[in-house]
Design a protein around this motif. Structure first.
Motif, PDB file in Angstrom:
ATOM      1  N   UNK A  65       5.282   7.990   7.262  1.00 50.04           N
ATOM      2  CA  UNK A  65       5.552   7.586   5.877  1.00 50.04           C
ATOM      3  C   UNK A  65       5.286   6.098   5.698  1.00 50.04           C
ATOM      4  N   UNK A  66       5.694   5.292   6.656  1.00 56.33           N
ATOM      5  CA  UNK A  66       5.480   3.851   6.579  1.00 56.33           C
ATOM      6  C   UNK A  66       3.994   3.512   6.656  1.00 56.33           C
ATOM      7  N   UNK A  67       3.268   4.186   7.520  1.00 56.72           N
ATOM      8  CA  UNK A  67       1.831   3.936   7.672  1.00 56.72           C
ATOM      9  C   UNK A  67       1.054   4.323   6.417  1.00 56.72           C
ATOM     10  N   UNK A  68       1.445   5.416   5.782  1.00 55.86           N
ATOM     11  CA  UNK A  68       0.720   5.909   4.609  1.00 55.86           C
ATOM     12  C   UNK A  68       1.162   5.250   3.304  1.00 55.86           C
ATOM     13  N   UNK A  69       2.304   4.575   3.317  1.00 57.82           N
ATOM     14  CA  UNK A  69       2.862   4.009   2.086  1.00 57.82           C
ATOM     15  C   UNK A  69       1.967   2.930   1.486  1.00 57.82           C
ATOM     16  N   UNK A  70       1.831   2.982   0.188  1.00 53.59           N
ATOM     17  CA  UNK A  70       1.161   1.926  -0.560  1.00 53.59           C
ATOM     18  C   UNK A  70       2.172   0.891  -1.051  1.00 53.59           C
ATOM     19  N   UNK A  71       3.439   1.322  -1.177  1.00 55.60           N
ATOM     20  CA  UNK A  71       4.494   0.437  -1.667  1.00 55.60           C
ATOM     21  C   UNK A  71       5.743   0.617  -0.817  1.00 55.60           C
ATOM     22  N   UNK A  72       6.399  -0.503  -0.530  1.00 49.91           N
ATOM     23  CA  UNK A  72       7.712  -0.502   0.104  1.00 49.91           C
ATOM     24  C   UNK A  72       8.714  -1.091  -0.862  1.00 49.91           C
ATOM     25  N   UNK A  73       9.845  -0.437  -1.025  1.00 46.82           N
ATOM     26  CA  UNK A  73      10.881  -0.880  -1.964  1.00 46.82           C
ATOM     27  C   UNK A  73      12.147  -1.188  -1.178  1.00 46.82           C
ATOM     28  N   UNK A  74      12.660  -2.400  -1.350  1.00 48.33           N
ATOM     29  CA  UNK A  74      13.882  -2.801  -0.647  1.00 48.33           C
ATOM     30  C   UNK A  74      14.823  -3.537  -1.596  1.00 48.33           C
ATOM     31  N   UNK A  75      16.118  -3.524  -1.253  1.00 47.68           N
ATOM     32  CA  UNK A  75      17.036  -4.395  -1.976  1.00 47.68           C
ATOM     33  C   UNK A  75      16.801  -5.836  -1.536  1.00 47.68           C
ATOM     34  N   UNK A  76      17.115  -6.746  -2.408  1.00 50.09           N
ATOM     35  CA  UNK A  76      17.055  -8.179  -2.104  1.00 50.09           C
ATOM     36  C   UNK A  76      18.496  -8.672  -2.108  1.00 50.09           C
ATOM     37  N   UNK A  77      18.944  -9.210  -0.963  1.00 50.13           N
ATOM     38  CA  UNK A  77      20.326  -9.660  -0.851  1.00 50.13           C
ATOM     39  C   UNK A  77      20.632 -10.830  -1.771  1.00 50.13           C
ATOM     40  N   UNK A  78      19.730 -11.777  -1.816  1.00 49.54           N
ATOM     41  CA  UNK A  78      19.822 -12.927  -2.714  1.00 49.54           C
ATOM     42  C   UNK A  78      18.400 -13.328  -3.067  1.00 49.54           C
ATOM     43  N   UNK A  79      18.260 -14.037  -4.171  1.00 47.26           N
ATOM     44  CA  UNK A  79      16.976 -14.604  -4.569  1.00 47.26           C
ATOM     45  C   UNK A  79      17.220 -16.067  -4.895  1.00 47.26           C
TER      46      UNK A  79
END
Length: 168
Positions: A65-79
């Motif tokens: 799934x990681x290899x084929x993914x075009x997008x990764x979505x993650x939470x951002x702890x702080x910006x």
């Protein structure tokens, strides 16, 4: 354009070539679907009232799934508004590889987690580091000049997008 810390964050993101999209908890799933390129993988957000359920993002993280993914979505702890920096916290769910491996990273940040500058972020970072945690500071797309010319996407994503969840 907004003023204050959120306005500064938006301007800094524009300066580093990052697209910001606003959502509310009620519009989050539809908004996220509009900014991801499929197939997409993600890690649980851990935000009350907002999740990757009902989005085109799978949280079943496998090497394939990681290899084929075009997008990764993650939470951002702080910006950090001053620089348009996303502080992606490392965790067992896989925030680091999901934010760095696919060609596009979508960071999801709560409005309340946008801080003015690094000084304001220090108490959170000190706590995180004292607990043995680590973070990735991501400011725009990956870029390197090691090869004589600026090349994007060599050590991370070529494109970065931010979904700002308002009201959280």
């Amino acid at each position: 354009m907004a003023t204050g810390t959120i306005g500064a964050f938006e301007r800094s993101l524009t300066d580093v070539g990052v697209e910001l999209t606003r959502a509310t908890p009620a519009t989050f799933a539809e908004t996220l679907a509009g900014v991801v390129d499929e197939p997409a993988v993600g890690t649980p957000l851990g935000f009350d009232g907002v999740s990757l359920k009902d989005t085109p993002v799978t949280t079943e993280l496998t090497p394939r799934a990681l290899t084929e993914a075009q997008t990764g979505v993650t939470p951002v702890g702080r910006a950090i508004a001053q620089y348009g920096t996303l502080v992606v916290e490392s965790n067992a769910a896989g925030n680091e590889p999901v934010s760095l491996y696919p060609p596009t990273h979508v960071g999801v940040v709560r409005e309340s987690d946008v801080l003015a500058d690094v000084t304001e972020a220090m108490p959170h970072l000190a706590e995180r580091f004292s607990d043995g945690g680590s973070v990735v500071f991501a400011t725009g797309a990956s870029a390197t000049g090691d090869m004589g010319a600026l090349v994007n996407g060599v050590h991370g994503p070529k494109t970065v997008r931010v979904v700002l969840v308002e009201g959280l």
